[in-house]
Every structure is written in structure tokens, then in C-alpha cells.
Design a protein around this motif. Sequence first.
Motif, short mmCIF file in Angstrom:
data_model
loop_
_atom_site.label_atom_id
_atom_site.label_comp_id
_atom_site.label_asym_id
_atom_site.label_seq_id
_atom_site.Cartn_x
_atom_site.Cartn_y
_atom_site.Cartn_z
N SER A 154 0.84 -1.19 0.00
CA SER A 154 0.00 0.00 0.00
C SER A 154 0.88 1.25 0.00
CB SER A 154 -0.91 0.01 1.22
OG SER A 154 -1.85 -1.04 1.15
N SER A 155 0.41 2.28 -0.68
CA SER A 155 1.17 3.52 -0.78
C SER A 155 0.21 4.68 -0.97
CB SER A 155 2.14 3.45 -1.97
OG SER A 155 1.43 3.44 -3.20
N VAL A 156 0.74 5.88 -0.88
CA VAL A 156 0.02 7.07 -1.32
C VAL A 156 0.70 7.55 -2.59
CG1 VAL A 156 -0.56 9.47 -0.82
CG2 VAL A 156 -0.68 7.77 1.00
N ILE A 157 -0.02 7.57 -3.69
CA ILE A 157 0.52 8.06 -4.95
C ILE A 157 0.11 9.52 -5.11
CG2 ILE A 157 0.50 7.81 -7.45
CD1 ILE A 157 0.14 4.81 -7.08
N VAL A 158 1.09 10.37 -5.38
CA VAL A 158 0.83 11.81 -5.45
C VAL A 158 1.10 12.34 -6.85
CG1 VAL A 158 1.37 12.11 -3.01
CG2 VAL A 158 3.16 12.47 -4.70
N ASN A 159 0.33 13.33 -7.22
CA ASN A 159 0.52 14.06 -8.47
C ASN A 159 1.46 15.22 -8.17
OD1 ASN A 159 0.25 15.96 -10.58
ND2 ASN A 159 -1.80 15.19 -11.12
N THR A 160 2.73 15.04 -8.47
CA THR A 160 3.73 16.06 -8.09
C THR A 160 3.54 17.35 -8.87
OG1 THR A 160 5.35 15.17 -9.67
CG2 THR A 160 5.41 14.31 -7.41
N ASP A 161 2.91 17.28 -10.03
CA ASP A 161 2.65 18.50 -10.80
C ASP A 161 1.69 19.42 -10.04
OD1 ASP A 161 4.24 17.48 -12.77
OD2 ASP A 161 2.61 16.91 -14.12
N LEU A 162 0.67 18.84 -9.41
CA LEU A 162 -0.28 19.65 -8.66
C LEU A 162 0.35 20.22 -7.40
CD1 LEU A 162 -3.58 17.56 -9.05
CD2 LEU A 162 -2.92 19.67 -10.24
N PHE A 163 1.22 19.44 -6.76
CA PHE A 163 1.94 19.97 -5.60
C PHE A 163 2.76 21.20 -6.01
CE2 PHE A 163 0.75 16.17 -3.46
CZ PHE A 163 1.03 16.34 -2.11
N GLU A 164 3.46 21.08 -7.13
CA GLU A 164 4.30 22.18 -7.60
C GLU A 164 3.43 23.37 -8.04
OE1 GLU A 164 7.74 23.08 -10.99
OE2 GLU A 164 6.97 21.05 -10.69
N LYS A 165 2.35 23.10 -8.74
CA LYS A 165 1.50 24.17 -9.26
C LYS A 165 0.94 25.03 -8.12
CE LYS A 165 -2.65 24.92 -12.09
NZ LYS A 165 -3.69 24.26 -12.94
N TYR A 166 0.58 24.42 -7.03
CA TYR A 166 -0.05 25.16 -5.94
C TYR A 166 0.90 25.44 -4.77
CZ TYR A 166 -4.25 24.24 -8.60
OH TYR A 166 -5.19 24.20 -9.61
N GLY A 167 2.19 25.22 -5.01
CA GLY A 167 3.20 25.61 -4.04
C GLY A 167 3.15 24.86 -2.73
N VAL A 168 2.85 23.56 -2.79
CA VAL A 168 2.81 22.73 -1.58
C VAL A 168 4.00 21.78 -1.60
CG1 VAL A 168 1.49 21.03 -0.26
CG2 VAL A 168 0.30 22.88 -1.49
N ALA A 169 4.74 21.74 -0.50
CA ALA A 169 5.93 20.89 -0.43
C ALA A 169 5.54 19.43 -0.27
CB ALA A 169 6.81 21.32 0.74
#
Length: 434
Positions: A154-169
Amino acid sequence: MNTRSLRRTAIGAIAVLPLVLTACSGGGTGSASELSGEPVTLRVTWWGSDSRAELTNKAVAAFEKKYPKIKIKGQYKDWNGYWDALATTTAGKDSPDVVQMDELYLASYADRGALYDLGKAQKLLDTSAFDDASLATGQVDGTQYALPTGVGVSSVIVNTDLFEKYGVALPDDTKWTWNDYARIAKELTDKSGGRIHGAAGAPGFYAGDVKYWARQQGGELFDEEGNVSLKPEDLAGMWKYGLGLIASGASAQASTMVEDLTAGLTAGSFATGKTAMISAYNTQLTALQQATSAHLKPLRLPRLGDTEANFFKPSMYWAVSSQSKHPAEAAVFLDFMLNEPATAKLLKTDRGIPANKLMLAHLQQDLSGPDKAAADFMTTVPQGAPPVVTPNGGSGIEPALQRYAQEVYFKKTSPEAAAKAFVKELQSEIDAAK
């Protein structure tokens, strides 16, 4: 936290399985130590897509070339149709020789004597490249009834583009907690102005959710005797956490979660860029990547304390029917599918990241992109002991979880009442199957 299943639940098969298998008794008790030398035809069955069938048939052709006296008659169906057909043929004492098996049904078939003890085929079926944890996932009461084709975590898969777009580390996934998860998810929602939600949903729809959450509380879903050991207050606590995610806006709403269940993993809110984080098996990274043009990254699940709550989840197994008249030849087929480097390179990760460590080593030389990322990730995740296999009668756990979770998240039932009712219902089903 939006959870997932490696397959859709077969409600019809769950209902019919206990009825049609009651007539089964243990067969195929002899040792499979050598091939007969006579021409043999094996029936092999599996569930999956046309692309899986194409890959499997290529492996079958290679097997028949190496063993010209053994012919394979392959059959495949979708998930629901597969279990209906397997239950019916097994009850009619006409089971295929080799069957693809799932963790939900392993004990149901093993307890009724429908599967062959693979320990009797040690001379023909090499299991030395499987570690003890992987082998344990295919055992019932200490007997090896199945071998995992692949495993995932099990994992958490993240969309790193959205993290970068909205300035979240991005979080440090070796340290983050469930409070961190909630905070980060809300930050994504807030900084996007509500254009996206940070999390694709709330937990509690799948057995993997419950097993992980219970372990963090020091418990387990099932005990060694195959009874429900889950504490209702732990399950209620998980659903309360999910309600908090929804109420804060960190998570998509309950209606979206239900839509995602219907749409499936590759057409849901995460795949379409409407949410930034989803809980999924690492083995699903490739399918998600193919569904979106975004950059994706798997992270470890958040932690509660120091308990190593994660575990290897077998993607599926190969097993031999106890009704087979050719267990030796069937064992050789399993050996070829699980231990042959050329087969591993052909099938790649279609049936999961190989549980056979030697085959994984061969395969990693050729992996790239999300397949490589998924395989590499699995080696970094600390593992706890393998959980008890879903007991006979417990196959309906996920339809029940989804029913109660929806009642909670649509605020029709309190988490406490739903948790007590779920535990009682699941134990009743297990008791009825004894």
C-alpha cells in the motif's frame, strides 16, 4: 485517503461459493514427483483483460515448446464471471487443472479440499527464490496451497505537478503522520481555491485499509483462528478520521468517492487531475501513469507510532486443483510461469511485481518508467508480518465495508454503530461457513 481494490468484488460468486463447494472433498493427495511421460492436456484458467490473455498465451507457447508432451488449454474471463465459473466447475468435479487464485478466496477453496498441497510437488516446483513472507501469503493452516505471482504494498501516490502548481511541499514520507496527511491535503485544496481536492477520498472501503489501520492500533483484522479480531472502536476511529477529511475540504466529498468506485481507478478523480493524492498499491502506478500525463510519485503511507503496519499484498496466485489428474504436469507449469527468466521478461508486471526474487532481479534490468519506480519503491517500504489470510466465509468483506462506509460518509449511520454492525456481520458469515 482514497483506497482501492486490485479487482472488482464478485457478489454473485461470493453468494454461490459456500453452496457449490460444500460437496468438495480433498483430492489429488498423491505426491507429484515425476512427469508421466505420456501426452497430457492441462486446463488453465485466469481472470483478466485481453492484453493479459495475449501475454499469457505467449508464455504458454514457450512452455509447450519446452514440454512438447504437455498441451495447455487456456481459458479466461472477467473478474465476476471467473469466480462464478470456477465455483460451478469445482462443485461439478470438473475444475481446471491450474487456477489463478485471489487472497479473498484462498481459504474458502483450501478449507473445502479444492486445492492441491503444493508441498507434495517439491521435486518439480522450486520455491527457494520466494522469501518466507511471500510464501506465507499462500498458506492456509501451514499448508502451501498457492504461490503468489507478484506482490505489492500500500502507498500514497501523489501528483507532483499539482503539488508544484499550488506551491505545496512534498512530505518526508519516512516521518509523516495522519495529521500531516490531513494538513497537506487541506493545504492543496485551499491553495487551489477549491479547483482540486488534496485527497481523492476517505478511508474504509477496502480490507487493506482496515488491516493497516488496525495494525497501527496494535490489532489485526483476523486472528490466528480465523475469527474477526478487529475492535469496533478502531474501525470507527478510521471512519471518524475520514469524516474530518471531508468536513475540512481536504478530501473529495462522499458523492465523488462513490462516483470513483463506479468509474474505476483509471477514470476517477485522481486520474483526471481533480485530486492530488490517492491511496493505491504501488503496482497500480503504471496504470495510473498511463491514464494521466502528470508526473506521479509513490510515497509510504502515513504512520501512527512506530508499528510497521504495512505488508506484502499478493496481487494474485497460481494454484493447482485437487481434482487435477495431472498434478505433476500442473506443478511443472507453475514452475515455468514463476521461475523461468524468459517468462518473467515476457509478462513483466502484468501479474504484479514478481514475488520470486530471482525473477525480479532479471526483470529489473529491463524495467523503466513507472514499472521501475513501482519495483524500486517496494524495496524501500518496511514490512510487518504477513496478515492472516481471509478466512472461509470472509470473502464478502469488501462489499460489506463499502456498504457501511457509504452509510457513514453520507451520515446515515454513526461510525460507532456502523463499526459494530460490520464486525458482527462479518463474524456471522465466517461462523456460518465453519
